[in-house]
Design a protein around this motif. Sequence first.
Motif, PDB file in Angstrom:
ATOM      1  N   SER A  18       0.839  -1.198   0.000  1.00 47.22           N
ATOM      2  CA  SER A  18       0.000   0.000   0.000  1.00 47.22           C
ATOM      3  C   SER A  18       0.873   1.248   0.000  1.00 47.22           C
ATOM      4  O   SER A  18       2.028   1.223   0.415  1.00 47.22           O
ATOM      5  CB  SER A  18      -0.914   0.016   1.227  1.00 47.22           C
ATOM      6  OG  SER A  18      -0.140   0.234   2.392  1.00 47.22           O
ATOM      7  N   ARG A  19       0.291   2.329  -0.437  1.00 46.13           N
ATOM      8  CA  ARG A  19       0.989   3.614  -0.428  1.00 46.13           C
ATOM      9  C   ARG A  19       1.420   3.964   1.008  1.00 46.13           C
ATOM     10  O   ARG A  19       2.537   4.429   1.231  1.00 46.13           O
ATOM     11  CB  ARG A  19       0.056   4.670  -1.020  1.00 46.13           C
ATOM     12  CG  ARG A  19       0.553   6.083  -1.014  1.00 46.13           C
ATOM     13  CD  ARG A  19       1.482   6.373  -2.167  1.00 46.13           C
ATOM     14  NE  ARG A  19       2.210   7.615  -1.915  1.00 46.13           N
ATOM     15  CZ  ARG A  19       2.717   8.398  -2.864  1.00 46.13           C
ATOM     16  NH1 ARG A  19       2.624   8.053  -4.129  1.00 46.13           N
ATOM     17  NH2 ARG A  19       3.347   9.490  -2.550  1.00 46.13           N
ATOM     18  N   ASP A  20       0.538   3.690   1.974  1.00 48.34           N
ATOM     19  CA  ASP A  20       0.874   3.955   3.380  1.00 48.34           C
ATOM     20  C   ASP A  20       2.078   3.136   3.827  1.00 48.34           C
ATOM     21  O   ASP A  20       2.959   3.640   4.521  1.00 48.34           O
ATOM     22  CB  ASP A  20      -0.315   3.595   4.287  1.00 48.34           C
ATOM     23  CG  ASP A  20      -1.348   4.704   4.308  1.00 48.34           C
ATOM     24  OD1 ASP A  20      -1.087   5.760   3.682  1.00 48.34           O
ATOM     25  OD2 ASP A  20      -2.406   4.507   4.916  1.00 48.34           O
ATOM     26  N   SER A  21       2.109   1.865   3.439  1.00 47.12           N
ATOM     27  CA  SER A  21       3.246   1.025   3.828  1.00 47.12           C
ATOM     28  C   SER A  21       4.535   1.557   3.232  1.00 47.12           C
ATOM     29  O   SER A  21       5.594   1.527   3.868  1.00 47.12           O
ATOM     30  CB  SER A  21       3.021  -0.410   3.366  1.00 47.12           C
ATOM     31  OG  SER A  21       1.941  -0.983   4.048  1.00 47.12           O
ATOM     32  N   LEU A  22       4.452   2.046   2.011  1.00 45.73           N
ATOM     33  CA  LEU A  22       5.652   2.602   1.386  1.00 45.73           C
ATOM     34  C   LEU A  22       6.137   3.829   2.158  1.00 45.73           C
ATOM     35  O   LEU A  22       7.331   4.028   2.351  1.00 45.73           O
ATOM     36  CB  LEU A  22       5.383   2.969  -0.075  1.00 45.73           C
ATOM     37  CG  LEU A  22       5.452   1.838  -1.113  1.00 45.73           C
ATOM     38  CD1 LEU A  22       5.156   2.389  -2.517  1.00 45.73           C
ATOM     39  CD2 LEU A  22       6.812   1.137  -1.117  1.00 45.73           C
ATOM     40  N   GLU A  23       5.178   4.651   2.593  1.00 45.53           N
ATOM     41  CA  GLU A  23       5.553   5.840   3.382  1.00 45.53           C
ATOM     42  C   GLU A  23       6.268   5.416   4.668  1.00 45.53           C
ATOM     43  O   GLU A  23       7.297   5.996   5.047  1.00 45.53           O
ATOM     44  CB  GLU A  23       4.312   6.670   3.753  1.00 45.53           C
ATOM     45  CG  GLU A  23       3.454   7.132   2.582  1.00 45.53           C
ATOM     46  CD  GLU A  23       3.903   8.476   2.015  1.00 45.53           C
ATOM     47  OE1 GLU A  23       4.934   8.995   2.482  1.00 45.53           O
ATOM     48  OE2 GLU A  23       3.235   8.983   1.092  1.00 45.53           O
TER      49      GLU A  23
END
Lengths: 440, 440
Positions: A18-23
């Motif tokens: 997810s985009r959040d995990s990448l952040e």
Amino acid sequence: MEIDVGNALASVASPGVSRDSLERLDERVARAHERIEAGRAEGEHGYAALELPVETDPEPIHGAVDSLEIDPEALVTVGIGGSALGAKTLVDALGSGEVETVFLDNVDPDWVSRRLANLPLERTAVNVVSRSGTTAETLANFLVVREAMEETGVDWTDRTVVTTGESGPLAELADGHDLPKLAVPDGVPGRFSALSPVGLFAPAVCGHDIEAILDGARAERETLSGSLFSCPAYAYGATTYALETRGASVNAMMPYAESLETFAEWFAQLWAESLGKDGLGQAPVRALGATDQHSQLQRYRAGPRDTLVTFVTPRERGEREIPDAGIEDLDYLSGAGLEELIDAEFEATEASLAAAGRPTVRLEIDSVDARSVGGLLYGMEAACVLAGELAGISAFDQPAVEWAKRATRGLLGGGEFAESEAVAEKTELRIGGPSGASMR
Amino acid sequence: MEIDVGNALASVASPGVSRDSLERLDERVARAHERIEAGRAEGEHGYAALELPVETDPEPIHGAVDSLEIDPEALVTVGIGGSALGAKTLVDALGSGEVETVFLDNVDPDWVSRRLANLPLERTAVNVVSRSGTTAETLANFLVVREAMEETGVDWTDRTVVTTGESGPLAELADGHDLPKLAVPDGVPGRFSALSPVGLFAPAVCGHDIEAILDGARAERETLSGSLFSCPAYAYGATTYALETRGASVNAMMPYAESLETFAEWFAQLWAESLGKDGLGQAPVRALGATDQHSQLQRYRAGPRDTLVTFVTPRERGEREIPDAGIEDLDYLSGAGLEELIDAEFEATEASLAAAGRPTVRLEIDSVDARSVGGLLYGMEAACVLAGELAGISAFDQPAVEWAKRATRGLLGGGEFAESEAVAEKTELRIGGPSGASMR
């Protein structure tokens, strides 16, 4: 190099990140980058590889080319693993020009004999590459090449360049015969040595612009920074790491350019030897677009959800028009070029995997030229180092290959090793052959 | 072909299969064999492939070779996937003799142009292979080859052999120009067609004994029986199936013979397209001994316990003595041959994986000759069919590759397809390049 990880996002694919995990992962990227920076600054073992674009001096390489006392029609590179794959990758990507290039990277007697028989020995240059100067396969093949030259009255000493470490049998040989010597850089494992004399001599013999190769790598080095969102190499390393932890245990490297087939092989070594340890590491698979759409694609789309497909695609290609067939069913091809066909196949394959929810990553390069390929190799090396940091793995050793080396040596009478005794204790369950099924 | 599955037993490796489990599995092998026998007897789709060794008539193939109105210096085979890999495997295994063989199995414009520019067109024969006669890549390349010949004043009609189904554009082309036509056998998927005119024409042009290839395959066919303990092919299919269900999701095919590198590629297609469906199927990886000991071995020994390594090793090789180096550290190599070195490396690698508890299987062939290679290909096909039966999978279709074909056609203006519209909807997360990081 530009990267697009959109099709590896959890909104598209499973496994996906997810985009959040990448952040969140980006904080760990920042810390890993600090570690990498410190290693680079100190020229620490392995990390030194990331400084090659600025450390490698092209002059001795040009000097070694100029020192050849023949104008070579062929170049035989004798080396194995990292001592051959970087040079082979560059030559296959950029073309070998007027020079026939042969890489003796295996000890198959039939194949070695056939290759030698087909070479114009009196117009053949040799580059023998081994850091230690004792690699069994490389030394054996070099001795065979040397004898073949001697037997046909060719003076091997006027066309042989030795690439090796500071000491060892090959260094002594070079000194004894006054052969030009190129240095294997200190603290750089073989699989990270493409951007050193190990990888650059062969393309230099073929007339390629090795400064441009280094220049492309330098540009990629400039992007190394504390965030995956501003560094394509780190974006690749972080994404593959995140996908592996989510189940993508296979990484199929699939360039859409025939000339990058060997690059996929080089990548496989880099990935397998650097990251395949402690029970971790993706299995790298070499693939080739468009050819392997007719081979491996079925499994990647419909098999287990364990595979990331990494595409490499050039933005510019040569052109080759498809002539009119006068066949109704093929009218759509007329007037198009092969370049449009392969580009359409790439986009279609990428979309077909996304439609099936399978993760892919796209690496874009300008074209298959010296600068872009230099950047691509550097980018993959930096990605690999970052992935190792994130996984808590030392990317720079390869302890699991030592066992077989000792066993081989023991089997050939080169000493007493427990490993070679283990060979005789093999468990057998044989089926077929003269004796039929039997178990020992 | 002889097989040794001793190092895949649970007493040696994890994942591994116990002797008891193999005994129990053998009951399912017996039932699967009945199913296969019925399919073979009825010439049912796909199963028909296992009858090729007795159904293929070599005469039309010899006739097509004789019909060439030139004595070819080169042969261009235009085909992709199963239409090229069988022929390429056989030619690379057995050597191409005096004939330069080129397989145009990709649509990369730079590569196609380079290959054509280097061919002696006036002495080049052509074999175009496509069952349907409409395969985009193959037809595009064939049109390019035809035009290149026309432009240099070469009459392509006196040296082109068409291998295709009963109808379609290629069959019409052959009839219209009175070209020799070879039949793609009915009911046999491309990846199972090596032992038909699809695979045998190129080796026949190179002067190989195609009867011996078929003879070796017939001998392997004779071993098909209701027990894995009396049939090497079934022993391989059953063992790989059992290992996959126990976690070996990767199958690295690692022949110890440079000439079998393409065989590993052929195997990858066979395994991936036949078994990679319904969320199942091992990821086939092409490897090569001894070269990839310096590349992939690290992961197979120390990475995740998800990989079976399959070795192929010939009992007989040519000989090539390693000359004396006069170097103390290398004395153990002196007087040995490259054949002893590669054999020792094979045994050492096999033992090193066993010592680490990693499963391997050994396939032994007499030597890399026509008979043995014919048997090897047939054995792998039968193993694949059995593995499909055991997994409850249809080994003979490849539905997942159709999506991308429709998308490609749509992208090139060959009709309206929902698939090509999906291409434009790609999710992007780009890093690097002129625009920096961006998300759409």
